[in-house]
Design an enzyme around this catalytic site. Structure first.
Site, short mmCIF file in Angstrom:
data_model
loop_
_atom_site.label_atom_id
_atom_site.label_comp_id
_atom_site.label_asym_id
_atom_site.label_seq_id
_atom_site.Cartn_x
_atom_site.Cartn_y
_atom_site.Cartn_z
N HIS A 141 0.84 -1.22 0.00
CA HIS A 141 0.00 0.00 0.00
C HIS A 141 0.87 1.25 0.00
CE1 HIS A 141 -3.15 2.86 1.27
NE2 HIS A 141 -4.02 1.92 0.92
N ILE A 147 1.85 4.82 1.28
CA ILE A 147 0.89 5.64 2.04
C ILE A 147 0.29 4.77 3.13
CG2 ILE A 147 -1.25 6.96 1.95
CD1 ILE A 147 -0.64 7.65 -0.92
N GLY A 150 -5.82 4.36 5.50
CA GLY A 150 -6.71 5.11 6.38
C GLY A 150 -7.31 4.25 7.48
N VAL A 151 -7.62 2.97 7.16
CA VAL A 151 -8.21 2.10 8.17
C VAL A 151 -7.23 1.83 9.32
CG1 VAL A 151 -9.84 1.01 6.61
CG2 VAL A 151 -7.53 0.10 6.79
N GLU A 155 -7.48 2.59 13.26
CA GLU A 155 -7.13 1.57 14.24
C GLU A 155 -6.14 2.10 15.27
OE1 GLU A 155 -6.61 -1.87 16.42
OE2 GLU A 155 -8.20 -1.35 14.99
#
Length: 239
Positions: A141, A147, A150-151, A155
């Site tokens: 990713h 990057i 976002g998840v 978390e």
């Protein structure tokens, strides 16, 4: 005496230049020509009151401006003299990674909190996550543009919230906690390798009877918000 005679002959309209003392010529004084004397006598007299005071005031003003510029340049030079590696202090340590591991049940590769830098029991916590290229999610990713997902930012923020919820001194427990809901989540800027993610989680409402907590969180990089949202979490056993 010679200077006095020259002054009188120059300023008096009844005195001719021929009345100068011949000795004054030996000292370098030259008599003004007749035409110059006539023009001088025909001009009106101008009186200046204490011209020295004006010169002193201008000089003092220039001197104050000079001192101000020097002091400003001195401050800039002082900053330049300090090496860049010594200009920025390190984040404080309220909880180190060992203390965090005693509270959170997460382990590699999913423990996303490195240090707690501020903690208000039952109110809020601020922690950091050092994002490095060695994090296991970067190869996928993305391979060409690493990057942080976002998840995983969500978390990491939830784990900071868990540090507030799972503290026994504020009515929490050492049991597991789970997501019960996420709302109003916004991602403002991408987080890349080399960034330091600073996360603040604030407890808004806690229902001990049901073991549910509502929290607000924001994550920053360099003082700018990169992620924010509202979190609803629940504590309970893993069974």
């Amino acid at each position: 005496m010679e200077a006095t005679a020259f002054s009188n002959s120059f300023s008096s309209p009844h005195t001719s230049h021929s009345t100068l003392n011949p000795r004054s010529l030996d000292h370098g004084f030259l008599a003004p020509p007749p035409a110059f004397s006539q023009r001088t006598n025909s001009l009106p007299r101008i009186s200046v009151s204490n011209p020295r005071s004006r010169v002193l005031s201008v000089a003092s003003k220039n001197r104050s401006n000079f001192i101000t510029r020097c002091s400003a340049n001195g401050a800039e030079n002082a900053d330049k003299e300090i090496p860049i590696e010594k200009r920025y202090p390190a984040f404080p340590t309220v909880m180190d990674i060992n203390q965090i591991r005693e509270i959170l049940p997460h382990r590699f590769p999913f423990l996303l909190v490195d240090r707690v830098i501020e903690y208000n029991p039952g109110v809020s916590a601020v922690a950091i996550k050092n994002v490095t290229i060695n994090d296991n999610f970067f190869p996928g990713h993305f391979p060409e543009r690493p990057i942080m997902p976002g998840v995983l930012m969500i978390e990491a923020m939830a784990q900071v919230g868990g540090l507030v919820m799972l503290q026994p001194d504020v009515g929490g427990s050492r049991e597991n906690f789970f997501f019960a809901g996420i709302d109003k989540v916004r991602f403002r800027k991408p987080v890349i390798a080399g960034d330091t993610l600073v996360m603040r989680m604030k407890l808004v409402k806690l229902q001990k009877r049901f073991g549910i907590a509502k929290m607000e969180g924001k994550a920053y990089v360099g003082g700018e918000v990169v992620c924010e949202g509202e979190f609803l979490m629940a504590t309970g056993s893993s069974e």
